[in-house]
Design an enzyme around this catalytic site. Structure first.
Site, PDB file in Angstrom:
ATOM      1  N   TYR A  45       0.713  -1.218   0.158  1.00 37.71           N
ATOM      2  CA  TYR A  45       0.004   0.025   0.044  1.00 37.71           C
ATOM      3  C   TYR A  45       0.660   1.212   0.091  1.00 37.71           C
ATOM      4  CZ  TYR A  45      -3.071  -3.784   1.419  1.00 37.71           C
ATOM      5  OH  TYR A  45      -3.582  -4.831   1.362  1.00 37.71           O
ATOM      6  N   LYS A  63       7.148   7.975   3.776  1.00 35.45           N
ATOM      7  CA  LYS A  63       6.299   6.658   3.122  1.00 35.45           C
ATOM      8  C   LYS A  63       5.124   7.568   2.656  1.00 35.45           C
ATOM      9  CE  LYS A  63       4.402   2.547   5.278  1.00 35.45           C
ATOM     10  NZ  LYS A  63       4.397   1.634   6.348  1.00 35.45           N
ATOM     11  N   ALA A 115      16.738   5.731   7.734  1.00 36.42           N
ATOM     12  CA  ALA A 115      18.010   4.878   8.017  1.00 36.42           C
ATOM     13  C   ALA A 115      18.522   4.554   6.871  1.00 36.42           C
ATOM     14  CB  ALA A 115      17.227   3.558   8.756  1.00 36.42           C
ATOM     15  N   ASP A 158       4.852  -7.508  14.523  1.00 38.26           N
ATOM     16  CA  ASP A 158       5.544  -8.067  13.436  1.00 38.26           C
ATOM     17  C   ASP A 158       7.126  -7.798  13.412  1.00 38.26           C
ATOM     18  OD1 ASP A 158       5.441  -9.502  10.916  1.00 38.26           O
ATOM     19  OD2 ASP A 158       4.891  -7.520   9.890  1.00 38.26           O
TER      20      ASP A 158
HETATM   21  N1  ADE Z   1      12.709   1.644   4.144  1.00 37.57           N
HETATM   22  C1  ADE Z   1      11.598   1.547   4.853  1.00 37.57           C
HETATM   23  N2  ADE Z   1      11.421   2.517   5.772  1.00 37.57           N
HETATM   24  C2  ADE Z   1      12.881   3.192   5.511  1.00 37.57           C
HETATM   25  C3  ADE Z   1      13.334   4.270   6.526  1.00 37.57           C
HETATM   26  N3  ADE Z   1      12.750   4.862   7.453  1.00 37.57           N
HETATM   27  N4  ADE Z   1      14.581   4.471   6.071  1.00 37.57           N
HETATM   28  C4  ADE Z   1      15.270   3.941   5.274  1.00 37.57           C
HETATM   29  N5  ADE Z   1      14.955   2.922   4.411  1.00 37.57           N
HETATM   30  C5  ADE Z   1      13.709   2.618   4.725  1.00 37.57           C
END
Ligand code: ADE
Length: 334
Positions: A45, A63, A115, A158
């Site tokens: 999604y 996201k 991240a 999860d």
């Molecule tokens: N993939 C999904 N979420 C992420 C994030 N916050 N930082 C880096 N890669 C990701």
């Protein structure tokens, strides 16, 4: 200047007109405030993109969720669970932080910590397995983040090496709270059925109902990943804090063994192995780690080690818990 209001931050713009009068305008961040870059991940999604705040040049992961798809697939509730849990967990170095949320006609946007190291799973696959020192360090950071989450009344449900991200310091950032459960009522005050079993709440029912149903036949297709699902979810359809510690035991096993403890050709066979506690340690698995895993992979969730027990287990001897753990240099993965 910026201030934050429940994760939805706004900036204050100061204007000085031609007469020298100052006015202030509160402006919510929006799509136009970011430059979007590479794709970091794709879910059913959502897509996660790297992005840069045009004003501050701060890098984030955004996201992007498709509204039409979410409504059509009846996922609105889970999107709200994710936003609400992230807002509740705003202040721990081991959990991905939500900075802003906004939307346009098509999409919802969650602006998150970037991240840069990617998934812990990627490193396990690349290296085959971790040594004891690296497993101790990453295990300790994951456990510290779980402890914080549980203290805020959130069960992740999860946990797995794909949902453990690593930042630029190679420190843990737990992500993906779309299937989390928020504990609002103290569990001991919950109503019981006539059989004495606690009544399932809606979150548990929805979660459990989707297990064991092929993806294309699921009314509501979210489910904990088969390999890390706890036996109580399969037998009683209920998750508790201990369910995250079952998953933690599976992760410790996997880091050292290079594979999860319960794995089979299909989901059904995996579930059979889980409810029968059918797993084996590979030769050479360290004895002290074996003792820890055996006390976590216990069918009765009330008989598993508690977080406090785990912290004082000999496998974690010498670990500095709390703030110190996040100031340490990560051991080099080898
Ligand atoms: N993939 C999904 N979420 C992420 C994030 N916050 N930082 C880096 N890669 C990701």
């Amino acid at each position: 200047e910026e201030w934050k209001d429940r994760g939805a931050a706004v900036s204050i713009q100061r204007h000085v007109d031609s007469n020298g009068n100052q006015t202030h305008r509160i402006v919510k961040k929006g799509v136009q405030d970011f430059n979007f870059g590479r794709t970091l991940g794709e879910g059913s999604y959502s897509t996660v993109l790297a992005a840069t705040d045009r004003q501050t040049l701060t890098e984030y992961a955004i996201k992007v969720l498709d509204k039409r798809h979410i409504i059509k697939e009846k996922k609105v509730k889970y999107v709200n669970i994710e936003k609400n849990t992230l807002n509740r967990l705003g202040d721990h170095p081991g959990i991905v932080r939500l900075y802003y949320t906004f939307q346009d006609e098509r999409s919802l946007y969650f602006v998150l910590d970037l991240a840069t190291g990617g998934e812990l799973l990627g490193f396990v696959k690349k290296l085959g397995s971790f040594d004891e020192e690296c497993t101790r360090f990453y295990g300790a950071q994951i456990l510290d983040a779980i402890e914080y989450m549980h203290s805020k009344g959130v069960i992740h449900r999860d946990l797995k090496p794909e949902n453990v991200l690593l930042d630029d310091q190679m420190h843990v950032k737990i992500t993906d709270f779309g299937t989390a459960k928020i504990l609002d009522i103290p569990p001991q005050t919950r109503a019981s059925n006539s059989d004495g079993k606690p009544q399932l709440d809606r979150q548990d029912q929805d979660f459990a109902n989707n297990i064991g149903i092929p993806d294309h036949e699921r009314a509501n297709s979210f489910v904990g990943t088969a390999e890390y699902v706890s036996p109580e979810l399969l037998t009683d359809k209920s998750a508790c804090k201990g369910s995250d510690l079952w998953a933690f035991g599976c992760i410790i096993f996997q880091l050292l063994a290079g594979r999860p403890p319960f794995k089979a050709g299909n989901e059904y066979q995996t579930f059979q192995k889980i409810v029968n506690l059918e797993y084996q340690f590979p030769p050479g698995f360290p004895a002290v780690a074996r003792d820890l895993v055996e006390r976590l992979l216990v069918l009765d969730p009330t008989k598993r080690l508690t977080i406090e027990n785990i912290k004082s287990h000999p496998f974690f001897e010498g670990v500095l818990w709390g703030k110190q753990l996040w100031k340490q240099k990560a051991p080099r993965l080898k």
